[in-house]
Structures are given as C-alpha cells and as structure tokens.
Enzyme design. Sequence first.
Site, short mmCIF file in Angstrom:
data_model
loop_
_atom_site.label_atom_id
_atom_site.label_comp_id
_atom_site.label_asym_id
_atom_site.label_seq_id
_atom_site.Cartn_x
_atom_site.Cartn_y
_atom_site.Cartn_z
CE LYS A 8 -1.37 -0.83 3.94
NZ LYS A 8 -1.15 -1.33 5.13
NE ARG A 63 -4.31 -1.35 10.87
CZ ARG A 63 -3.07 -0.76 9.81
NH1 ARG A 63 -2.91 0.67 9.38
NH2 ARG A 63 -2.06 -1.47 9.96
NE ARG A 66 2.49 -5.42 10.79
CZ ARG A 66 3.57 -5.48 10.44
NH1 ARG A 66 4.55 -6.21 10.84
NH2 ARG A 66 3.21 -5.27 9.16
NE ARG A 104 8.36 -4.60 5.94
CZ ARG A 104 6.66 -4.55 5.63
NH1 ARG A 104 6.33 -3.11 4.52
NH2 ARG A 104 6.06 -3.67 7.06
NE ARG A 146 6.61 -1.22 9.99
CZ ARG A 146 5.43 -1.48 8.99
NH1 ARG A 146 5.54 -0.64 8.20
NH2 ARG A 146 4.51 -2.09 9.84
P1 ADP Z 1 0.98 -2.99 8.09
O1 ADP Z 1 -0.91 -2.27 7.44
O2 ADP Z 1 1.70 -3.24 7.43
O3 ADP Z 1 0.57 -3.71 9.83
P2 ADP Z 1 1.36 0.09 9.23
O4 ADP Z 1 2.64 0.61 8.61
O5 ADP Z 1 -0.28 0.74 7.88
O6 ADP Z 1 1.73 -1.21 8.57
O7 ADP Z 1 1.12 0.47 10.32
C1 ADP Z 1 2.28 -0.28 11.34
C2 ADP Z 1 0.94 -0.72 12.77
O8 ADP Z 1 0.59 1.21 13.29
C3 ADP Z 1 0.24 -1.11 13.03
O9 ADP Z 1 0.46 -2.62 13.14
C4 ADP Z 1 -1.18 -0.06 14.41
O10 ADP Z 1 0.00 -1.09 15.25
C5 ADP Z 1 -0.78 1.17 13.83
N1 ADP Z 1 -1.60 1.65 12.98
C6 ADP Z 1 -1.70 2.34 11.86
N2 ADP Z 1 -2.97 2.53 11.79
C7 ADP Z 1 -3.47 2.91 11.91
C8 ADP Z 1 -5.37 2.56 12.25
N3 ADP Z 1 -6.07 2.99 11.26
N4 ADP Z 1 -5.70 1.73 13.90
C9 ADP Z 1 -5.36 1.90 14.35
N5 ADP Z 1 -3.97 0.95 14.88
C10 ADP Z 1 -3.38 1.89 13.45
#
Ligand code: ADP
Length: 214
Positions: A13, A87, A168, A124, A157
């Site tokens: 994404k 999300r 996740r 990664r 990460r």
């Molecule tokens: P990925 O999609 O690879 O898990 P992101 O960079 O989008 O990674 O998000 C990393 C982390 O940040 C998530 O696992 C969560 O803990 C937090 N996070 C990101 N966006 C949200 C959201 N919309 N609501 C709650 N937590 C979020």
Amino acid sequence: MIAVIMGPPGSGKGTQADLLFKKYGYLKVSTGDAIRKQIKLKSSVGNLAQDIVAKGGLVPDDIIFQMVRIDLEASKGKMVILDGFPRNIAQAEMLESLNREHPVTGCIHLMVDHNVLIERLSGRRLCPICNATFHIHLAAPKLAGICDKCGSGLIQRDDDTEASIRVRLEIYNESSAPIIEFYKSRGIYFAVSGEGDQSDIFDEISAIVEEMTG
Ligand code: ADP
Ligand code: ZN
C-alpha cells in the site's frame, strides 16, 4: 477528495501510495508512518502506542482519528491517498463523519496471498536514515545489511517479527471484511491484485483513480 488504499500488511500500500503522489500529486496520509514518527519523537501518543505497535495490535481509534483529522485539515481541497486508515468499521464510520468536507471517492483494495505476505514481511529491511526498503531475497541490497542509497546499516521494523506478523494478519482478516462491505454498498470499492510487477499493479491503480476522478 480522498482515495482510500487498503490491504494486508506487506501488500505494498505504502509503495503504491508513493507512486500516486509522484504521478498525480496525491498527498499521502499514512497512519502507520504518522504513528512511527510519534514513537521516534517519544511524544505522549508515541509512548502510548509503542508497545501496541511492536506487538502488532491496533492503536485506539480515537487517537488515530485525531491524527488523521489534523492531516486532512492540513490538506483541505487537495487529493489525498489515505494509507492504513480506516482499519476497522468504527474508523470507516469516523471517516464518513467528515464526508461533507472530505468525501471518499474510492476504496482500492490490494489483495495478496497469505504466504506471499509472510515472505515479504519476514525478509523486509529498512534504512532508518533515508527510509529506503529492501528485502533479503526479493530486493537484496548490494552489500548485505547496508543501504544502497546512503550506506547506513539496515534494520528490521519492530513489528516485522514472526509473532507480530501473525497478530497483524489476524487482525486484518477480521477487521477488513466489514470495511469492504461498507465501501461496496456505496459503490466505490475496487479490488486489485497486489501480486506481480509493481508497475503493472500501479497501471491498474492508475486506471481506477482516473475513472474515479473522471
Ligand atoms: P502494516 O499495514 O504493514 O501493518 P502500517 O505501517 O500501516 O503497517 O501500520 C503499522 C502499525 O501502526 C499497525 O500495526 C498499528 O499498530 C498502527 N496503526 C496504523 N494505522 C492504524 C489505524 N488506522 N488504527 C490503529 N492502529 C493503526
Ligand atoms: Zn539509506
């Protein structure tokens, strides 16, 4: 005007959102990037989120929404690509509450097979200095563990560990289905395969956003 890009962790994404910025000037609002920035800064939000993020859980909706609102206000009138939000269905409804000022014109869903995601995430590596991303097999740096672009040591990460990846993906599988229904019922849901060549995927996404913006 907002385009939402959704997809499981590792679906690409963020990369596709960056490409949308380069080609069309879409401003990228990424909740994952925003929360990682707060963690780095050790702000109160960052301190609260640090453990949750490392374990692969979700940061509380109201905290995330507050961050998104501020970013959307700052980009009023511009085209925004929203990466990582909503999300869950509660977040989709929060976003809908801003619909008058910030209408969502499409939800693009990047779909990738579970095993491919595990492979992508577990290998990664990132550069903590210039943010370049690599993969130990799929996009290996010239020198193992060293950033091609700036020579810094690469890191993993905190949430790209096996246990956090599992959490996740589980959360994603549970919470994405209602979001898909939500945007389908509004007639603005578009599914795209997130496997294969990155530029082919981007061509497909480009066609969708061009149709979306007329
Ligand atoms: P990925 O999609 O690879 O898990 P992101 O960079 O989008 O990674 O998000 C990393 C982390 O940040 C998530 O696992 C969560 O803990 C937090 N996070 C990101 N966006 C949200 C959201 N919309 N609501 C709650 N937590 C979020
Ligand atoms: Zn670098």
